[in-house]
Design an enzyme around this catalytic site. Structure first.
Site, short mmCIF file in Angstrom:
data_model
loop_
_atom_site.label_atom_id
_atom_site.label_comp_id
_atom_site.label_asym_id
_atom_site.label_seq_id
_atom_site.Cartn_x
_atom_site.Cartn_y
_atom_site.Cartn_z
N GLN A 143 -4.89 -1.59 9.46
CA GLN A 143 -4.74 -2.91 8.84
C GLN A 143 -5.31 -3.99 9.76
O GLN A 143 -4.97 -4.06 10.94
CB GLN A 143 -3.24 -3.17 8.57
N LYS A 197 0.85 -1.20 0.00
CA LYS A 197 0.00 0.00 0.00
C LYS A 197 0.88 1.25 0.00
O LYS A 197 0.62 2.19 -0.75
CB LYS A 197 -0.95 -0.02 1.21
N ASP A 226 -11.11 2.67 3.72
CA ASP A 226 -11.36 1.23 3.56
C ASP A 226 -12.85 0.96 3.33
O ASP A 226 -13.23 -0.15 2.94
CB ASP A 226 -10.91 0.48 4.83
#
Ligand code: NAP
Length: 293
Positions: free
Chosen positions: A97, A53, A120
């Protein structure tokens, strides 16, 4: 003859488009989009994903910040870090995460993120907005699948779509998007799961099958109508002594026997997978432009 849906090529194309837009933003005196990523502990898989990422951010000209914490961090301390990012005007969007250590509630963490920075797309406000068709951050994998259908101009309106799997991160959101009054969308959607009866018969009626169950090579030729479009989301690691890593990624579709029947099919790897990070980048760009409020 079937067409392979090349997720890697589309992901590169979208990245180039984002990079160009960032260039223009910077030339116009605006700041670079800024994504922050929180990682807790030292899970190998999570570290690899986060590294990808961060690297992708560099590729498109974003600023990125990696905030790493030991897995001894308390839930309260992590929530305080989230509050700091919520309040930081320089950070456009951020993600935590997953998975998190067991002593931390993932749901509490997700809900602590300001939905306007939740790139997200896991916050209930974004999930709710998506389901009623309002501007929102759509979670990465479903957004990536929709982008592939769009870029390959695959007709979805009025088609019968079967989604296998009902997880909150793939099955449910992709089913919701496929039934939206939109393009791609406007499909008649059936969602199957582990309690579904007559799954084979249901699949045989499908014009589009989205397999997201995590069972290697589950979808076989006898379950697929000729001409169907197949999107394989599955990525299960199966032991493979011929690989340096000792494993290979296996999809939910028995590719060799299903592909000859299809009109379009995604490979594993190289299909849906590469689109996931691209969707995160697209959401960060939306955040930087203040398009979700
Ligand atoms: P998940 O949370 O484990 O959900 C799996 C779903 O499949 C559940 O709804 C389950 O039903 C259903 N299911 C399991 N076995 C079944 C069967 N035999 N018949 C019918 N339905 C069955 O998985 P997920 O997180 O959605 O991920 C699915 C797969 O996609 C995994 O391989 C994952 O690694 C992969 N994935 C790939 C990407 C990517 O970027 N390529 C991203 C995310 C996930 P119940 O609800 O009844 O248990």
């Amino acid at each position: 003859m079937y067409r392979l849906i090349d997720g890697k090529a589309i992901a590169d194309q979208v990245k180039a488009e984002i990079a160009e837009e960032v260039k223009q933003m910077v030339a116009a005196g605006k700041k670079r989009p800024h994504l922050a990523v929180i990682i807790v502990g030292h899970d190998g898989g999570s570290e690899t994903y986060v590294a990808h990422k961060v690297k992708s951010c560099e590729q498109v000209g974003f600023t990125s910040t990696r905030l790493a914490f030991e897995d001894t961090i308390t839930e309260e301390e992590l929530l305080a870090e989230i509050d700091k990012l919520n309040a930081d005007p320089d950070v456009d969007g951020f993600i935590v995460q997953l998975p998190l250590p067991k002593h931390i509630s993932e749901q509490k963490v997700i809900e602590a993120i300001d939905y306007r920075k939740d790139v997200d797309g896991f916050h209930p406000i974004n999930v709710g907005r998506m389901s009623i068709g309002l501007p929102c951050y759509v979670s990465a994998t479903p957004a990536g699948i929709m982008e592939l259908l769009k870029r390959y101009e695959i007709p979805t309106a009025g088609k019968r779509c079967v989604v296998i799997g009902r997880s909150n991160i793939v099955g449910k959101p992709v089913a919701s998007l496929m039934m939206q009054k939109a393009c791609p969308g406007d499909a008649t959607v059936t969602v199957c799961h582990s309690r579904t009866k007559d799954l084979k018969e249901i699949c045989l009626q499908a014009d589009i099958i989205i397999a997201a169950l995590g069972r290697p090579e589950f979808l076989t030729a006898d379950m697929v109508k000729p001409g169907a479009v197949i999107v394989d989301v599955g990525t299960t690691r199966v032991p493979d002594a011929t690989k340096k890593s000792g494993f290979r990624l296996c999809g939910d579709v028995k590719f060799d026997e299903v592909a000859p029947l299809c009109s379009f099919i995604t490979p594993v790897p190289g299909g849906v997978g590469p689109m996931t990070i691209v969707s995160l980048l697209k959401n960060t760009l939306l955040a930087a432009k203040g398009e979700i409020y």
